[in-house]
Design an enzyme around this catalytic site. Structure first.
Site, PDB file in Angstrom:
ATOM      1  CE  LYS A   1      -1.171   1.367   3.868  1.00 21.22           C
ATOM      2  NZ  LYS A   1      -1.678   1.695   5.209  1.00 21.22           N
ATOM      3  CB  THR A   2       3.550   2.436   2.266  1.00 14.45           C
ATOM      4  OG1 THR A   2       2.750   2.076   3.389  1.00 14.45           O
ATOM      5  CG2 THR A   2       4.206   3.772   2.538  1.00 14.45           C
TER       6      THR A   2
ATOM      7  CG  ASP B   1      -1.995   5.565   4.418  1.00  8.63           C
ATOM      8  OD1 ASP B   1      -2.468   4.560   3.857  1.00  8.63           O
ATOM      9  OD2 ASP B   1      -1.038   5.529   5.198  1.00  8.63           O
ATOM     10  CD  GLU B   2      -4.097   2.721   7.588  1.00  9.65           C
ATOM     11  OE1 GLU B   2      -5.091   1.998   7.315  1.00  9.65           O
ATOM     12  OE2 GLU B   2      -3.049   2.267   8.088  1.00  9.65           O
TER      13      GLU B   2
ATOM     14  CD  GLN C   1      -5.311  -4.080   7.324  1.00  8.85           C
ATOM     15  OE1 GLN C   1      -4.538  -3.823   8.226  1.00  8.85           O
ATOM     16  NE2 GLN C   1      -4.934  -4.107   6.052  1.00  8.85           N
TER      17      GLN C   1
ATOM     18  NE  ARG D   1      -1.128  -6.609  11.000  1.00 10.60           N
ATOM     19  CZ  ARG D   1      -1.122  -5.876   9.914  1.00 10.60           C
ATOM     20  NH1 ARG D   1      -0.181  -4.996   9.710  1.00 10.60           N
ATOM     21  NH2 ARG D   1      -2.060  -6.029   8.996  1.00 10.60           N
TER      22      ARG D   1
END
Length: 827
Positions: free
Chosen positions: A52-53, A236-237, A272, A665
DNA sequence: CGTGCGTCGATTTTT
DNA sequence: TCGACGCACG
């Protein structure tokens, strides 16, 4: 920091296409598609570990490199300072980009920047200060007392929550739907709170968002200016945005259907979304897709983090949620190890098992720092900490107080705030009798009554109190006044050192039993300030951009070479009219409020990582332990009973997403454990295993304790016995003592070295030396068009960055950007 | 005005 | 169990 990157440099760059090809080299087809989307509203559904980043940063780099936008046309918004920093770091390694001029930051950081630039229009004092949640709560509490309301019925915390919640929904007091007497009273408090904040010149976090939203909403010319400027807005998010944040984005980007709508590039993962409890609206994703007619939602489903069994578990679990946007993680890495599930007889036994596994993992080559122990609620860490401590394993607990949240630091900051603005009642009350000066609750009450009666601040009302109490209060005022006078013209470091030497905090803690740490933290504050001065935009690179004549009054121009760092929490946009800028002290206070500081102490040390599942979001580890998987704990009973909390949606579904976050994770190994008995709130509870186990694929799991084995049998007990034989007096990290361990005080690893910024060269700061060009000198008399005659107190910086503090007598001491302010020397 | 004791309540949290 | 907080006492 500042490499040349303007349009000329772009044109001169060797073959942009070759460069961009290199940039796009490592992307998979979906990532590539996302990165190179045309300038239209876009929604990227980015699964955990799907890069994503990388997509976000490469998108920005690609836009810049292909000349589609200049740095000044880019806004990138995150939720945390950490994410913003990472984005900027990765961007600058990708491309020699001049980050100045880009607006990269948190929602609140960008709001701050925006409001600083338009403080007049926003009806704020230029040096308005930001209060944190605690300050806001105590302000509400004060009001409730002042209004003679029952604190049982109007619980300060809840009222503060109501106010923040209203703001997050974009509602001012007049907009709240009054259903009953209770709500009417709440709204009354809300209104009084607003008036009080306005009077004191402070804003809370929600206010930063709401005020900047309203400013754009109510000023078409400003809106147009920013819409012309920001052509690409990346978020983002996105699943974590609340109503107001989405509305804020729409203001900057333009409403669907309007002309000149910016390319809003939203990246998020509905699976998420774990912050519904604080107002996040997952629905914003679907709303955005619909309202902006997003042509094609791009899904990033290829996972680069975990092995197959881990992803199978995550996919199977999350499939039990309804109304998802739909997404399945896949990997090419093969199945890997099975997910190991352990049933412990007690929380104690669970912790012992953890120790065994952690040590086993270390023996097989996984460092401690690559292992994380996750739990649903903080209380669960105690047993685990204790076991790790006794086993002599270094660990680090995430969460807890950050640097700027510590009591002693907050006290020091309160004094600093009073120097900057004595009418800040919250700060006044915090330290008026700390350390004790014989000003008791009675005196303070009298003072508050006087202040209320006259509608003035506490500081201003001191003269209204007579007698001994009045004299003592006057003494406190004098302390503040003297500091204010004495620090005029001093550097930030000198101001803080003088304050510490004067107010008696150090002496107070010197007499305290455990005051040494606190004194060290106060000393650390000086370092933090120095670090701020160099890193956050007051250093040699800082300040002063040229004023755009065509821009609306008080607005900022297209970014020029002098615009502050994209990341600076505070920038020094000078007032277009007068050239006035924020004082270093005011800027530092803002920084302290906006970035509470790290609690990532000893990040380099090889220690096991302990944290809640929430805190683990965005991180990854070779090995992950998800502990306490019991009904009532995870999923938490409150969430299961809860009939759709604030954010809407099902409480259980959010718990499931939380579990999904926890699972994803892990890179290589994933462990899950639960306990038959657990000590909670001083009582032993008998739990059954989490329903989530029923939602995981059997084929991916390996039960370490056979399921049919009952209480007290098998491995669990053996582990416990083995541990009891072998442990107890192992080597201990840190103090070398095995007794007197207390969680929270944990001398071993977590608390010790918080926030130690690198030492810095002190050369730049207080240069009384004559800065080139402007021809000013300390002590010189000058004339300013608006403020009239004044005396130069301080000179800092050089060239474009040069700034001066000038005492204009009646107008007070002001900081001016010399590249903007017109100062004429008077003979 | 500071200390000590009793009561109450205990997901998750960034800015 | 444990801590934060309010209230009563010296």
């Amino acid at each position: 920091m500042s490499l040349p990157f303007d349009d000329d440099a772009l044109a001169a760059a060797p073959s942009p296409s070759a460069g961009s090809a290199r940039l796009l080299d490592k992307l998979n087809p979906e990532q590539l598609e996302a990165v190179t989307l045309p300038a239209e509203p876009a929604l990227i559904l980015a699964g955990a570990g799907s890069g994503k980043t990388r997509v976000l940063t490469t998108r920005i780099a690609w836009l810049l490199q292909t000349g589609q936008v200049s740095p000044g046309g880019v806004m990138a918004v995150t939720f945390t300072n950490k994410a913003a920093k990472e984005m900027l770091t990765r961007l600058t390694t990708m491309l020699p980009v001049n980050a100045r001029g880009m607006w990269i930051g948190t929602f609140h950081g960008l709001c701050n920047r925006f409001l600083r630039a338009h403080w007049k229009m926003a009806n704020l004092p230029q040096s308005f200060q930001i209060i944190d949640t605690g300050d806001s709560q105590s302000a509400v509490k004060r009001l409730i007392k002042a209004m003679n309301l029952d604190e049982e019925r109007y619980v300060p915390k809840q009222v503060a929550w109501f106010i923040a919640g209203s703001k997050d929904d974009g509602r001012r007091p007049k907009d709240v739907d009054i259903k009953d007497v209770h709500t009417a009273k709440l709204v009354e408090i809300y209104q009084a709170y607003e008036d009080q904040c306005q009077r004191e010149g402070v804003v809370d976090f929600a206010e930063l968002m709401l005020r900047s939203y309203e400013l754009l909403r109510d000023h078409p010319e400003l809106r147009e200016h920013y819409r012309r400027r920001f052509r690409h807005i990346l978020v983002d998010e996105f699943q974590d945005t609340n109503r107001l944040q989405y509305a804020w984005l729409r203001m900057f980007a333009g409403q669907p259907g309007e002309r000149d709508v910016a390319a809003l590039f939203a990246v998020g993962d509905d699976d998420q979304s774990i912050y519904g409890f604080r107002g996040a609206q997952v629905g914003n994703m679907a709303d955005f897709e619909r309202e902006y007619h997003v042509a094609k939602v791009i899904k990033l489903e290829r996972n680069y983090r975990s092995f197959g069994n881990i992803l199978d578990s995550a996919n199977a679990l999350i499939a039990h949620n309804a109304g998802r946007l739909g997404k399945n993680l896949r990997t090419e890495a093969g199945p890997g190890e099975p997910v190991r599930v352990f049933e412990a007889t007690s929380d104690f036994a669970e912790a012992q098992w953890l120790i065994e596994e952690i040590q086993q993992l270390v023996r097989s080559g996984t460092r401690f720092v690559e292992q994380a122990v996750l739990y649903r609620s903080n209380a669960q860490s105690r047993v685990i900490e204790s076991a790790l401590f006794n086993a002599g394993i270094a660990y680090r607990v995430y969460g807890g107080l950050r640097f700027f949240e510590r009591a002693e630091v907050k006290h020091a900051l309160a004094y600093l705030r009073l120097i900057e603005n004595p009418n800040d009642d919250t700060s006044f009350l915090r330290v008026v009798n700390f350390p004790a000066r014989g000003i008791g609750a009675r005196s303070v009450e009298t003072l508050q009554d006087a202040a209320r009666a006259s509608g003035r601040s506490l500081y201003q009302s001191v003269s209204a109190v007579s007698g001994a109490a009045g004299a003592k209060l006057a003494g406190f005022n004098k302390l503040i006044d003297d500091l204010h006078e004495a620090t005029r013209g001093e550097t930030l470091r000198m101001i803080i050192e003088r304050m510490l030497a004067t107010v008696g905090l150090i002496e107070f803690y010197r007499n305290e039993k455990e005051g040494q740490d606190r004194i060290e933290n106060l000393e650390e504050l000086v370092n933090a300030a120095e670090a701020f001065v160099t890193q956050e935009g007051f250093g040699k690179d800082a300040v002063a951009l040229p004023v755009d004549e065509t821009a609306p009054p008080g607005s900022i121009a297209e970014p020029g070479p002098g615009e502050p760092d994209a990341l600076a929490a505070v920038n020094l946009l000078p007032d277009a009219d007068t050239g006035e800028i924020l004082s270093p002290l005011a800027a530092f206070l803002t920084h302290a409020a906006l970035e509470a500081g790290d609690n990532q102490a000893q990040a380099g040390q090889d220690a096991v990582q302990l944290m809640t599942v929430h805190a683990a979001k965005g991180l990854e580890f070779d090995a992950v332990f998800i502990t306490g998987l019991e009904e009532g704990l995870f999923p938490h009973e409150n969430s299961v009973t809860q009939i759709s909390s604030k954010g809407g949606g099902d409480g259980l579904e959010e718990e499931r997403r939380l579990m999904y976050v926890a699972i994803t994770r892990a890179r290589q190994r994933l462990y899950m454990s639960f306990c038959q008995t657990r000590m909670l709130h001083g009582q032993t509870r008998y739990n059954i295993k989490s329903r989530f186990f029923d939602e995981l694929p059997e084929a991916a799991l390996k039960w370490i304790t056979p399921k049919q084995q009952g209480f007290g049998s098998g491995y669990a007990q053996q582990y416990q016995q083995a541990w009891q034989r072998g442990s107890g007096l192992h080597g201990v990290v840190g103090t070398g003592r095995n007794e007197g361990w207390r969680p929270g005080s944990s001398s071993s690893s977590s608390e010790a070295e918080v926030f130690r910024p690198p030492p810095l060269p002190t050369a730049m700061a207080n240069s009384a030396a004559k800065a080139a060009g402007h021809g000013l000198r300390q002590g010189m008399s000058v004339f300013h068009n608006k403020f009239g005659e004044g005396v130069v107190l301080t000179l800092e910086g050089t060239g474009n960055d040069a700034r001066a503090q000038v005492n204009f007598g009646r107008h007070g001491a002001k900081w001016l950007a010399l590249s903007v302010a017109k100062l004429t020397p008077i003979e």
